[in-house]
Design a protein around this motif. Structure first.
Motif, PDB file in Angstrom:
ATOM      1  N   GLY A 303       0.942  -1.149  -0.060  1.00  0.00           N
ATOM      2  CA  GLY A 303       0.008  -0.016  -0.053  1.00  0.00           C
ATOM      3  C   GLY A 303       0.889   1.090   0.021  1.00  0.00           C
ATOM      4  N   THR A 306       2.262   1.638  -3.583  1.00  0.00           N
ATOM      5  CA  THR A 306       1.411   2.184  -4.443  1.00  0.00           C
ATOM      6  C   THR A 306       1.166   3.606  -4.215  1.00  0.00           C
ATOM      7  OG1 THR A 306       0.291   0.015  -4.474  1.00  0.00           O
ATOM      8  CG2 THR A 306      -1.240   1.868  -5.377  1.00  0.00           C
ATOM      9  N   GLY A 307       1.132   3.941  -2.862  1.00  0.00           N
ATOM     10  CA  GLY A 307       0.930   5.351  -2.782  1.00  0.00           C
ATOM     11  C   GLY A 307       2.012   6.265  -3.309  1.00  0.00           C
TER      12      GLY A 307
END
Length: 442
Positions: A303, A306-307
């Motif tokens: 996550g 991805t950010g």
């Protein structure tokens, strides 16, 4: 607890992956960046963008010089990238200033760092693919061998209907086959050369930039994306997403094993399980526990990775640095989880007697659904459901097997046929997975 657990002399055997970690060392990064600089110069020399003799000299020197990574620390801390310090050290070690002045012609730091990363990720993906193949091969054998070994299927932690151990194993393995297929798409997403120049325009190469990028891609065995991708990090996000999906699959296998090896269930034994410092009877499921922990870490870091795709303008140091902080650990933990799952799969030993006891638990009420559908041939299904529900209550209250009560109330009911068909398509699905594992790859 050390700051880098995967590199720890104490914990590295549990959480580390030396084969993958070697690709994220300072030495590996420096070597990859030098190779990129050398190939870039050679291609530019062959195209006449720089003197051919300079290109050949730089290329040869890139394979011969030794640069101490520690010597780049101060410059990297100041500049935010290792390339300026690397170039200075490379020029010093290679000598021949007239030749070396053509080094890094028209490129920028991110071109070198990202392309060097792609070179190392190529090997990482090869390692993962081999481990995936080995893991599904072992699971395929387990599924075939135990396709008919009946056991209780559990939903919400409660006995539901019968299944087979082979079908359970197939449930672990089928997603892995899909992850293996998806890995080929990830290769295309990340194994690309990066050559954009200062801000994506390649202006310093005077119109020859696309030729140079194509030549560099060919020289390094990478794909030519056809454009710059400094701020386009969807490929890195796809890689992170693939790791997260794989981690979820491996975590499911680990969670199932934690339950199947639990005292009171004990339907699977893991050879070489962990011991306790004070309780000699313990056979701790250390492997499944580590597999779940690594998978949780991977899913969380994915996550963050991805950010990091939210880059500002043409280049964003904060987002790029976030990748640096995240990607190496992501890859190491993914690699370790794959290796650990393969090791575990080879040490699983199902206990048929314990599985049989699981089917008889709670007075054999796991056969309630099968009994309902057997009775539905004699009466409307809602009536059959009501009668079986009442019979389940009686079985639990009296401690009498549900099938014995059914035989009492419905003479002539073929309970043997009901039990024979109780596992449904589980054996077929187990064998279908095993067959899919053995199919040649296109």
């Amino acid at each position: 607890m050390p700051g880098a657990v995967a590199d720890s002399a104490i914990y590295g055997g549990l959480f580390g992956d030396a084969e993958v970690a070697r690709l994220f060392t300072d030495a590996a990064e420096v070597r990859a960046m030098l190779l990129v600089e050398g190939a870039l110069a050679r291609v530019q020399g062959e195209l006449g963008l720089i003197p051919a003799e300079a290109g050949a000299y730089i290329d040869r020197a890139s394979r011969e010089v030794q640069v101490d990574p520690a010597a780049l620390a101060a410059e990297t801390a100041r500049n935010g990238v290792p390339v300026p310090g690397l170039l200075a050290a490379f020029r010093k070690e290679a000598g021949a200033p007239e030749m070396m002045r053509w080094l890094h012609w028209g490129a920028t730091s991110q071109d070198i760092v990202d392309t060097a990363l792609a070179l190392r990720l190529r090997r990482v993906l090869e390692i993962w693919a081999a481990r995936l193949d080995a893991l599904v091969a072992v699971l395929g054998v387990l599924a075939e061998t135990h396709a008919d070994l009946a056991m209780a299927a559990r939903t919400y932690g409660q006995g539901a209907v019968p299944t087979t151990f082979g079908a359970v194993v197939a449930g672990w393995g089928r997603p892995l086959l899909r992850h293996r297929t998806r890995l080929e798409a990830v290769r295309a997403d990340v194994l690309q050369v990066s050559l954009s120049g200062a801000a994506g325009t390649l202006a310093a190469m005077g119109g020859r930039g696309p030729e140079v990028r194509a030549g560099l891609a060919e020289a390094l065995g990478l794909a030519d994306p056809g454009a710059g991708w400094h701020g386009e990090r969807d490929g890195m996000a796809a890689l992170a997403g693939w790791m997260a999906g794989l981690a979820a699959t491996l975590a499911k296998m680990g969670e199932d094993l934690l339950l199947l090896t639990q005292t009171g269930i004990s339907e699977v034994r893991i050879e070489g399980a962990g011991g306790s410092s004070t309780m000699p009877q313990k056979q701790n499921p250390v492997g499944p526990s580590a597999l779940v922990a690594l998978s949780r870490q991977v899913m969380a870091l994915a996550g963050l990775m991805t950010g990091a795709g939210a880059h500002r303008q043409q280049r964003d140091g904060a987002a790029w640095f976030t990748e640096w902080l995240t990607l190496p650990q992501l890859c190491i933990s993914t690699g370790r989880a794959l290796a650990l799952a393969g090791d575990l799969a080879g040490r699983l030993r199902p206990d048929a007697a314990a599985m049989a006891r699981g089917l008889e638990h709670d007075s054999g009420t796991i056969w309630a659904e099968a009994l309902t559908f057997a009775l539905a041939g004699r009466m409307p299904r809602p009536e059959a459901e009501a009668k079986v529900k009442a019979l389940v209550g009686e079985a639990l209250a009296q401690g009498t097997d549900l099938r014995r009560l059914a035989a009492r109330d419905w003479a002539g009911l073929d309970l043997a046929a009901m039990e024979a068909g109780g596992v449904g398509q589980a054996p077929a699905e187990a064998r279908a997975f095993a067959a899919a594992v053995s199919l040649p790859r296109p």
